[in-house]
Each structure stands twice: as structure tokens, then as C-alpha cells.
Design an enzyme around this catalytic site. Structure first.
Site, mmCIF file in Angstrom:
data_model
loop_
_atom_site.group_PDB
_atom_site.id
_atom_site.type_symbol
_atom_site.label_atom_id
_atom_site.label_comp_id
_atom_site.label_asym_id
_atom_site.label_seq_id
_atom_site.Cartn_x
_atom_site.Cartn_y
_atom_site.Cartn_z
ATOM 1 N N ILE A 16 0.979 -1.711 -0.099
ATOM 2 C CA ILE A 16 -0.523 0.105 -0.468
ATOM 3 C C ILE A 16 0.959 1.235 -0.007
ATOM 4 O O ILE A 16 0.660 2.100 -0.943
ATOM 5 C CB ILE A 16 -0.956 -0.038 1.134
ATOM 6 C CG1 ILE A 16 -2.093 -1.089 1.073
ATOM 7 C CG2 ILE A 16 -1.519 1.728 1.455
ATOM 8 C CD1 ILE A 16 -2.766 -1.663 2.468
ATOM 9 N N PHE A 19 2.664 1.539 -3.115
ATOM 10 C CA PHE A 19 1.870 2.887 -4.084
ATOM 11 C C PHE A 19 1.059 4.026 -4.420
ATOM 12 O O PHE A 19 0.708 4.522 -4.824
ATOM 13 C CB PHE A 19 0.624 1.453 -4.736
ATOM 14 C CG PHE A 19 1.309 0.613 -5.989
ATOM 15 C CD1 PHE A 19 1.318 1.210 -6.924
ATOM 16 C CD2 PHE A 19 1.899 -0.593 -5.692
ATOM 17 C CE1 PHE A 19 1.802 -0.159 -8.326
ATOM 18 C CE2 PHE A 19 2.111 -1.493 -6.050
ATOM 19 C CZ PHE A 19 2.183 -1.573 -7.282
ATOM 20 N N GLU A 20 0.593 4.277 -2.817
ATOM 21 C CA GLU A 20 -0.606 5.249 -2.653
ATOM 22 C C GLU A 20 1.608 6.397 -1.784
ATOM 23 O O GLU A 20 1.270 7.732 -2.964
ATOM 24 C CB GLU A 20 -0.613 5.175 -1.167
ATOM 25 C CG GLU A 20 -1.832 4.229 -0.925
ATOM 26 C CD GLU A 20 -2.819 4.613 -2.135
ATOM 27 O OE1 GLU A 20 -3.224 6.011 -2.147
ATOM 28 O OE2 GLU A 20 -3.700 4.101 -2.254
ATOM 29 N N GLY A 21 2.002 6.091 -2.366
ATOM 30 C CA GLY A 21 2.910 7.360 -1.720
ATOM 31 C C GLY A 21 2.828 8.458 -0.743
ATOM 32 O O GLY A 21 1.517 7.900 0.133
ATOM 33 N N ARG A 138 0.154 -1.695 -10.283
ATOM 34 C CA ARG A 138 -1.232 -1.959 -8.390
ATOM 35 C C ARG A 138 -1.522 -3.719 -8.826
ATOM 36 O O ARG A 138 -1.418 -4.480 -7.705
ATOM 37 C CB ARG A 138 -1.683 -1.177 -7.734
ATOM 38 C CG ARG A 138 -2.116 -0.981 -6.532
ATOM 39 C CD ARG A 138 -3.049 0.046 -5.765
ATOM 40 N NE ARG A 138 -3.130 -0.557 -4.630
ATOM 41 C CZ ARG A 138 -3.178 0.971 -3.446
ATOM 42 N NH1 ARG A 138 -3.238 1.927 -3.960
ATOM 43 N NH2 ARG A 138 -3.733 0.275 -2.678
#
Length: 150
Positions: A16, A19-21, A138
């Protein structure tokens, strides 16, 4: 419901976060929603006029994860491995509990069709009706975690 109730493991959190950064200041996501931290959607009653600390971003992430974990634990009716749970939490974190609940992914998973469920991840790669390379990556990573044995 998956028994016992699971919580997100290290692999899921790492996926998570990757991918979210991390953004310590608010920004508009790909579909124009105001976001901060690790993909926290800013709610109408929330105000973020100053930058977050990493600790505050982590707290928001844990709070948001709890919502996704609750949804996965509530709607998945078959046993899950930790990796399967983590992949589903990442999916739900990104798309929302409502999308999990109404998805073909959930329907086939609850029919114990684990391979078909894994393949369903790949169908969720669009934002605003357009395929997005980041979402394709993702969903591919979530599917890989879902089917991973270790």
C-alpha cells in the site's frame, strides 16, 4: 467471514505504501479528490492547512486500514491466507469497501474460486473510465501477492 479476523501484515502495508506514496501536503489525486499522507482521502469535515509529520501520516494510514480490514473481514466468507488478506485490503483501501462488496472478485472468491478471484484484480485498472498504468501495476502486484505462497 474469514476466521480469525485478520489485520494487515507487513507485506500488505509495504504494498500500500509503495503505491500510495507519501505526501505530507494535500494534493489532488488522479480523479481530482483531495488526498494527503498515504492516500488518505480528505473528508469534508477534515482540514489540513499545514503539512503532516510522517507520524501523523502513519496514524491516518492505520485508521484508514482499519476501515478496509473491517470490510474484508465482514464480506469475505471463505478462509484467507495472510497474503490473500493483505492483497484484498490493498484493493479495498484503493477502491473502497463498496466496490469490494459489489465486485465479481468478491463473488467468485466467496464461491471458493480463488484463481478466478485472483484474475479479477486485473479488471480494476481504470480511473475516470480510462486505463491507468499505475493501477495496472498495482493490480498486478496485488494479484501476485494474493497467489503468493510465501
Amino acid at each position: 467471514m474469514s476466521e480469525p479476523r485478520l489485520s494487515t501484515g507487513a507485506k500488505g502495508i509495504a504494498l500500500i505504501k509503495s503505491f500510495e506514496g507519501l505526501s505530507l501536503s494535500k494534493y489532488q489525486d488522479i480523479v481530482g479528490k483531495w488526498t494527503i499522507g498515504y492516500g488518505h482521502l480528505i473528508l469534508p469535515d477534515e482540514v489540513f492547512n499545514v503539512a503532516l509529520t510522517e507520524a501523523q501520516a502513519e496514524t491516518l494510514l492505520r485508521r484508514d486500514l482499519a476501515v478496509s480490514e473491517k470490510g474484508v473481514n465482514q464480506y469475505v466468507l471463505v478462509p484467507l491466507t495472510q497474503n490473500q488478506f493483505d492483497a484484498l485490503v490493498s484493493f479495498t483501501f484503493n477502491l473502497g469497501v463498496g466496490n469490494l462488496k459489489s465486485s465479481t472478485l468478491l463473488r467468485v472468491l466467496n464461491a471458493q474460486q480463488y484463481q478466478s478471484a485472483a484474475d479479477e484484480f486485473l479488471r480494476w485498472d481504470k480511473a475516470g473510465g480510462k486505463q491507468v498504468a499505475g493501477l495496472t501495476r498495482r493490480r498486478t502486484a496485488e494479484r501476485a501477492l494474493f497467489i503468493s505462497q510465501s
